[in-house]
Design an enzyme around this catalytic site. Structure first.
Site, mmCIF file in Angstrom:
data_model
loop_
_atom_site.group_PDB
_atom_site.id
_atom_site.type_symbol
_atom_site.label_atom_id
_atom_site.label_comp_id
_atom_site.label_asym_id
_atom_site.label_seq_id
_atom_site.Cartn_x
_atom_site.Cartn_y
_atom_site.Cartn_z
ATOM 1 N N GLU A 167 1.224 56.847 16.519
ATOM 2 C CA GLU A 167 1.534 55.260 16.885
ATOM 3 C C GLU A 167 0.132 54.328 17.998
ATOM 4 O OE1 GLU A 167 5.429 55.638 15.095
ATOM 5 O OE2 GLU A 167 4.352 56.583 17.180
ATOM 6 N N HIS A 221 16.571 53.630 15.821
ATOM 7 C CA HIS A 221 16.001 52.329 14.394
ATOM 8 C C HIS A 221 16.625 51.642 14.600
ATOM 9 C CE1 HIS A 221 15.151 56.905 14.246
ATOM 10 N NE2 HIS A 221 14.364 56.598 12.668
#
Length: 325
Positions: free
Chosen positions: A60, A129
């Site tokens: 990321e 998540h």
């Protein structure tokens, strides 16, 4: 005009901009061949090629840094972070570079970057998540923070975010991806950023919310209507910068306000809205502003996530408390 889910609407908006603006490029993990973890970018690499829809390594920080450099040099990168809980390594680049580029260069450079991320609980996913870190990004000067609540708004708002010359964090409520469908015209018409939408007119209480929580807010408004309570429902949409005039006008009409959001309570966007109502609309209030929010804990595993998320019963209870004051 096709009936689309939010995933379909986002895909359609991305396809429209890729087709009409050669500067637009997509980056992310598994977004090309696999079409993304939620298939939001399905078919786009086949249609536009792997130079426009780029599969990246699982990194990321590197994705964000690369995208900022591309944006500074005139491209319009759209980054997908697989889940909002994976966005924390990206904050360094967002805070220190993307959000400051216009200021640092005295307007010589801008950063037309969109970072998309699925957010929120409600899909029975594990830790990292199911998080909703929206408030972290509203505290960073130079950013827009946007979250849609329907397929049509997702289409128009994403177009507007891509066309904005400054960085936009675009949080997509995961549980809305395929929850319902609605007509969406692929006309390339963007919706305005920095504006609220009034979804329902009312005279007794103002319900302020955004993203996935609007499902429970609308359900609460329906239940309250059966009791003779007319709730006005406002979709904030752009969390930074906040458009307060619509909210203040509604509170002036109803005299009561309940703010609902899934993110944790302390330092949440709801607190900022409540503070502004206190500063600019105090004399309109007939009762204290109520907040119905997530709790100051890590989002629990799916057996308890329904206890964490604001539910219709909690919203109705808060409205009743406001009406009794």
């Amino acid at each position: 005009m096709a009936d689309l889910s939010m995933v379909d609407a986002l895909n359609q908006a991305l396809a429209y901009e890729l087709a009409h603006d050669p500067a637009v490029v997509l980056l992310g993990e598994d977004i090309g061949v696999n079409g993304g973890v939620f298939r939001t970018t399905a078919g786009l690499q086949t249609r536009f090629g792997n130079q426009r829809v780029i599969d990246t390594p699982l990194a990321e920080t590197a994705i964000a840094g690369t995208a900022i450099g591309m944006a500074a040099m005139g491209l319009k990168p759209i980054v997908e972070i697989q889940f909002a809980g994976f966005i924390y390594p990206v904050i360094d680049h967002i805070l220190n570079h993307a959000s400051r580029l216009r200021h640092r260069t005295r307007g010589r450079l801008t950063c037309p970057l969109v970072i998309r991320a699925p957010c929120g609980a409600g899909i029975h996913a594990p830790e990292h998540h199911s998080e909703n870190p929206e408030a972290l990004f509203t505290h960073i000067p130079g950013l827009r923070v946007v979250t849609p609540s329907s397929p049509a708004r997702a289409y128009g708002l994403l177009l507007a975010a891509i066309r904005d010359p400054d960085p936009v964090i675009f949080f997509e409520p995961t549980r809305l991806y395929r929850l319902f469908r609605q007509p969406v015209e692929d006309d390339g018409e963007a919706l305005p950023l920095d504006s609220c939408f009034t979804l329902r007119e009312g005279t007794d209480v103002t319900l302020v919310s955004w993203g996935g929580a609007l499902q429970e807010v609308q359900a609460a408004a329906d239940l309250l209507a059966q009791e003779g309570v007319a709730a006005e429902v406002i979709d904030v949409v752009t969390l930074k910068p906040l458009e307060l005039d619509t909210i203040l006008a509604s509170v002036a009409k109803t005299g009561r306000c309940v703010i609902v959001h899934e993110g944790s309570r302390t330092g949440g966007v709801g607190a900022e809205i409540a503070a502004n109502i206190a500063e600019r609309g105090l004399y309109s209030l007939l009762a204290p502003v109520q907040r119905v929010t997530g709790y100051d804990v890590v989002v629990p595993l799916f057996r308890l996530e329904s206890q964490y998320m604001p539910c219709t019963a909690r919203i109705v209870a808060a409205v009743r408390q406001a009406l009794e004051a």
